[in-house]
Design a protein around this motif. Structure first.
Motif, PDB file in Angstrom:
ATOM      1  N   TYR A 133      -3.413  -7.673   6.214  1.00 40.23           N
ATOM      2  CA  TYR A 133      -4.640  -6.777   5.521  1.00 40.23           C
ATOM      3  C   TYR A 133      -5.977  -7.666   5.561  1.00 40.23           C
ATOM      4  O   TYR A 133      -6.953  -7.089   4.937  1.00 40.23           O
TER       5      TYR A 133
ATOM      6  N   THR B 269       0.902  -1.158   0.555  1.00 37.72           N
ATOM      7  CA  THR B 269       0.461  -0.091   0.059  1.00 37.72           C
ATOM      8  C   THR B 269       0.772   1.299  -0.530  1.00 37.72           C
ATOM      9  O   THR B 269       0.178   2.973  -0.168  1.00 37.72           O
TER      10      THR B 269
ATOM     11  N   THR C 106      -0.865   3.279   7.612  1.00 39.99           N
ATOM     12  CA  THR C 106      -2.257   1.520   7.666  1.00 39.99           C
ATOM     13  C   THR C 106      -0.296   0.283   8.354  1.00 39.99           C
ATOM     14  O   THR C 106      -1.208   0.032   8.904  1.00 39.99           O
TER      15      THR C 106
ATOM     16  N   ILE D  52      -6.580  -5.118   0.887  1.00 45.61           N
ATOM     17  CA  ILE D  52      -5.037  -4.946   0.579  1.00 45.61           C
ATOM     18  C   ILE D  52      -5.000  -3.266   0.735  1.00 45.61           C
ATOM     19  O   ILE D  52      -5.178  -3.035  -0.383  1.00 45.61           O
TER      20      ILE D  52
END
Length: 285
Positions: free
Chosen positions: A100, A60, A132, A104
């Motif tokens: 996740y 990410t 995150t 995701i």
């Protein structure tokens, strides 16, 4: 040395350590470990009873899918390196699904503008991805201390802001930049450089040293223009950005103010390999 692939057994093991009043340190990494990472581990071992190194290439925080695909993955070599470093380490190597689940994606954060400049300006969504994954590691490990390199100084300040805003009881410790013999900041990306690129990339640090020298007598605008000129005809490096910014706010300097600390930040490409570096320009708090 224990290697954990799942968060539940790791949490159980950490709980047992904490029941013995042991201090837990965390060194988050994306693997492809080098001496820069080991310097963070060494610093963590000096102040923590148990140090956990996470190895996870976080999807990410990549705005460029090609960059994610090319990012070096050397898990076996990384584990061997850590085994040689100390017996007092645990390694956490989760999959994306473990962290996740099926979704995701990044959370959205308000970092008070720290994410809108420099890296954030050129890498869309990057710091939401960083926030995150760091938040998830902090939730799983619940470390007393976490160690981050000053090479990614903007990231370091954003992690500090994250812990402050989320009220996370983690002490964030910034560790000095470790450099190769020619001054190039150590990075996993350096392994992708060819011999000429690696040699000539030392120009980045040389430029930062000259910037610090000029900062005593010249304006920020003068220095910025000077840096751009230096890179204009460089045979290997292409400048993406150069900024002098306030250490705390990361806002670009208008004029020097007494009692404020400043850093010079730089990003440049050697071919398709992106390199970043920074240097303190006056006394750090």
């Amino acid at each position: 040395m224990q290697v954990f692939k799942e968060k539940t057994p790791l949490k159980v093991a950490i709980k047992a350590e904490k029941s013995k009043a042991k201090t837990i340190g965390l060194v988050p990494t994306m693997g492809a470990l080098h001496h820069g990472h080991l310097s963070l581990v060494k610093q963590a071992l000096q102040t923590c009873d148990r140090v956990i190194i996470s190895i996870f290439v976080n999807p990410t925080q990549f705005d460029n899918p090609a960059d994610l695909e090319k990012y070096p993955r050397t898990l076996e070599q990384d584990i061997k390196l850590l085994e040689e470093a100390s017996d007092n380490l645990w390694v956490f190597t989760p999959t994306a699904n473990e962290l996740y689940g099926e979704n995701i994606s990044s959370e959205q954060f308000n970092f008070d503008g720290l994410d809108q400049v420099m890296e954030g300006k050129y890498r869309n969504g990057h710091f939401d991805g960083v926030g995150t994954i760091v938040k998830r590691f902090f939730t799983i490990v619940e470390p007393h201390k976490a160690f981050f390199g000053e090479k990614d100084f903007q990231q370091l300040q954003i992690v500090r802001k994250l812990t402050e805003k989320a009220g996370l009881p983690v002490e964030i410790i910034g560790c000095p930049i470790l450099r190769e013999d020619n001054g190039l900041a150590r990075s996993s990306r350096n392994e992708r450089l060819n011999l000429e690129q690696r040699e000539k990339a030392s120009f980045i640090y040389q430029t930062l040293l000259k910037t610090r020298e000029l900062f005593g007598t010249k304006s920020a605008d003068y220095i910025e223009n000077w840096v751009k000129e230096q890179f204009k005809n460089h045979p290997v490096l292409k400048l993406e950005y150069f900024e002098i910014a306030n250490t705390q706010t990361l806002k670009k300097i208008n004029r020097k103010r007494k009692g404020h600390n400043y850093r010079a930040f730089i990003a440049a490409y050697a071919g398709d390999i992106r390199l970043i570096d920074n240097i303190a320009l006056n006394n750090e708090e």
